[in-house]
Design a protein around this motif. Sequence first.
Motif, PDB file in Angstrom:
ATOM      1  N   THR A  25      40.856 -31.259 -13.164  1.00 44.17           N
ATOM      2  CA  THR A  25      41.180 -31.887 -11.884  1.00 44.17           C
ATOM      3  C   THR A  25      42.040 -30.918 -11.094  1.00 44.17           C
ATOM      4  OG1 THR A  25      41.081 -34.075 -12.861  1.00 44.17           O
ATOM      5  CG2 THR A  25      42.281 -33.884 -10.809  1.00 44.17           C
ATOM      6  N   LYS A  27      44.444 -30.509  -7.841  1.00 44.78           N
ATOM      7  CA  LYS A  27      45.208 -31.234  -6.802  1.00 44.78           C
ATOM      8  C   LYS A  27      45.225 -30.380  -5.527  1.00 44.78           C
ATOM      9  CE  LYS A  27      49.127 -31.993  -9.192  1.00 44.78           C
ATOM     10  NZ  LYS A  27      49.218 -31.596 -10.493  1.00 44.78           N
ATOM     11  N   LEU A  28      44.834 -30.992  -4.421  1.00 44.01           N
ATOM     12  CA  LEU A  28      44.813 -30.266  -3.140  1.00 44.01           C
ATOM     13  C   LEU A  28      45.624 -31.053  -2.111  1.00 44.01           C
ATOM     14  CD1 LEU A  28      41.656 -28.690  -1.467  1.00 44.01           C
ATOM     15  CD2 LEU A  28      43.374 -29.917  -0.145  1.00 44.01           C
ATOM     16  N   ASN A  39      41.597 -32.401   6.650  1.00 41.75           N
ATOM     17  CA  ASN A  39      40.987 -33.319   5.680  1.00 41.75           C
ATOM     18  C   ASN A  39      39.476 -33.163   5.646  1.00 41.75           C
ATOM     19  OD1 ASN A  39      43.486 -34.252   6.967  1.00 41.75           O
ATOM     20  ND2 ASN A  39      43.434 -35.779   5.347  1.00 41.75           N
ATOM     21  N   ALA A  42      38.865 -30.238   3.513  1.00 43.96           N
ATOM     22  CA  ALA A  42      39.212 -30.557   2.117  1.00 43.96           C
ATOM     23  C   ALA A  42      38.169 -31.484   1.481  1.00 43.96           C
ATOM     24  CB  ALA A  42      40.597 -31.211   2.064  1.00 43.96           C
ATOM     25  N   GLU A  43      37.723 -32.491   2.237  1.00 43.90           N
ATOM     26  CA  GLU A  43      36.741 -33.444   1.689  1.00 43.90           C
ATOM     27  C   GLU A  43      35.379 -32.783   1.497  1.00 43.90           C
ATOM     28  OE1 GLU A  43      37.187 -36.338   0.419  1.00 43.90           O
ATOM     29  OE2 GLU A  43      39.264 -36.684   1.042  1.00 43.90           O
ATOM     30  N   LYS A  46      35.655 -30.762  -1.626  1.00 40.32           N
ATOM     31  CA  LYS A  46      35.608 -31.675  -2.779  1.00 40.32           C
ATOM     32  C   LYS A  46      34.148 -32.036  -3.105  1.00 40.32           C
ATOM     33  CE  LYS A  46      36.817 -36.521  -3.665  1.00 40.32           C
ATOM     34  NZ  LYS A  46      37.458 -36.514  -4.971  1.00 40.32           N
ATOM     35  N   ASP A  50      32.077 -30.939  -6.470  1.00 37.09           N
ATOM     36  CA  ASP A  50      31.523 -31.995  -7.314  1.00 37.09           C
ATOM     37  C   ASP A  50      30.034 -31.725  -7.577  1.00 37.09           C
ATOM     38  OD1 ASP A  50      31.786 -34.648  -8.555  1.00 37.09           O
ATOM     39  OD2 ASP A  50      30.332 -35.222  -7.001  1.00 37.09           O
ATOM     40  N   THR A  58      36.933 -32.109 -10.628  1.00 30.61           N
ATOM     41  CA  THR A  58      37.282 -33.125  -9.634  1.00 30.61           C
ATOM     42  C   THR A  58      38.375 -32.562  -8.728  1.00 30.61           C
ATOM     43  OG1 THR A  58      36.900 -34.801 -11.299  1.00 30.61           O
ATOM     44  CG2 THR A  58      38.116 -35.502  -9.341  1.00 30.61           C
ATOM     45  N   VAL A  59      38.106 -32.562  -7.437  1.00 30.01           N
ATOM     46  CA  VAL A  59      39.163 -32.175  -6.493  1.00 30.01           C
ATOM     47  C   VAL A  59      39.798 -33.462  -5.995  1.00 30.01           C
ATOM     48  CG1 VAL A  59      39.680 -31.034  -4.300  1.00 30.01           C
ATOM     49  CG2 VAL A  59      37.910 -30.087  -5.805  1.00 30.01           C
ATOM     50  N   LYS A  60      41.102 -33.596  -6.200  1.00 28.77           N
ATOM     51  CA  LYS A  60      41.798 -34.799  -5.738  1.00 28.77           C
ATOM     52  C   LYS A  60      42.586 -34.415  -4.477  1.00 28.77           C
ATOM     53  CE  LYS A  60      44.525 -38.619  -7.680  1.00 28.77           C
ATOM     54  NZ  LYS A  60      44.364 -39.357  -6.475  1.00 28.77           N
ATOM     55  N   VAL A  61      42.166 -34.982  -3.354  1.00 30.90           N
ATOM     56  CA  VAL A  61      42.828 -34.633  -2.091  1.00 30.90           C
ATOM     57  C   VAL A  61      44.029 -35.561  -1.870  1.00 30.90           C
ATOM     58  CG1 VAL A  61      42.554 -34.406   0.425  1.00 30.90           C
ATOM     59  CG2 VAL A  61      40.643 -33.806  -1.101  1.00 30.90           C
TER      60      VAL A  61
END
Length: 322
Positions: A25, A27-28, A39, A42-43, A46, A50, A58-61
């Motif tokens: 994972t 963290k961003l 965002n 970033a999304e 992500k 994925d 998993t990128v968790k924004v």
Amino acid sequence: MKRWGGWFAMIAVVFLAVPAMAAMTVKLGVVTKPGSAQNIAAEKFKALVDERTNGEVTVKVFHSASLGNETEILQQIQMGTVEMGVITSGVFDTFDPIVRVIDYPFLFRDDAQADAVLDGPLGAEILTGLEASGFKGLCFSENGFRNLTNSKRPVRTAADVSGLKIRVMDSALHNAIWQSMGANPTPMPWPIYTELEQGVIDGQENPLWVLEVYRFHEIQKYLTLTRHVYSPHIAVASLSWWNRLAPEMQSLLQTAMKAAAVFQRADNRARDADRLRMLEEEGMQIEKRPDIASFREKTDVMREMNLYQDPRVKSLLARMLA
Ligand code: PAF
């Protein structure tokens, strides 16, 4: 002794390196809310990660400054407690003065010129330079050309700015820009809606998407299309974390972030004309053709300021301005 040192280093790499497709994972951190320029990049990143890792990574924004303000996110990235961030260029100022060449006032004429420079050798030099501060610079997505808004009066020339209390980012450069213009710059981390609403500050400066997403037309009557700074977002990773990733993973993440940036820049630019129309319809008084020469006259002296005297910074700025 030297031979043993070599063995230890090899064993450390074998045990500490993250295998190419190990589940993990990331963290961003970003300070803005969903739907904002940062965002969107970033999304998109992500989603691409994925897809390209079949869900192994998993990128968790973390949005809306839930990890702290931009300076605090950068500190966590430096320490390696947060892996990545998409951060406004201006805020890097306190970490590495090399970045302040990008935010030099009126450096870029238009999007095409900004892209050519930032995606070319000079942009690469800035990204590589960030390694000295513990960041792996990946690429530039877009914040956009910054424009002035305020609640007090129409601004057409630099003289109209005199005495206005303008919020600036935590950046010596942005502070100096507004001081040169005769304003009263007030450094403040994002977000700033309440401070604008309560009149703690008279104005702020940001690209058009910010006015739309944060509904600044409700609390700022006057917009001036000053386009005084082209502001990118810099996608960075923690260098210590990055160096432990397998080369295949580094390449996958780097390529995904670059693709996300290209997507986000186009998306942002495609929406600016509609934003301007909406802001006008909502009652903002917009100065579309301000006297840019009067602003430039105030800021042209900045090149000679201490801010730009570090030899690395001076040389890069001279090449950018050439
Ligand atoms: O003014 C700022 O702090 C930045 O431009 C913002 C709004 C966080 C977007 O990058």
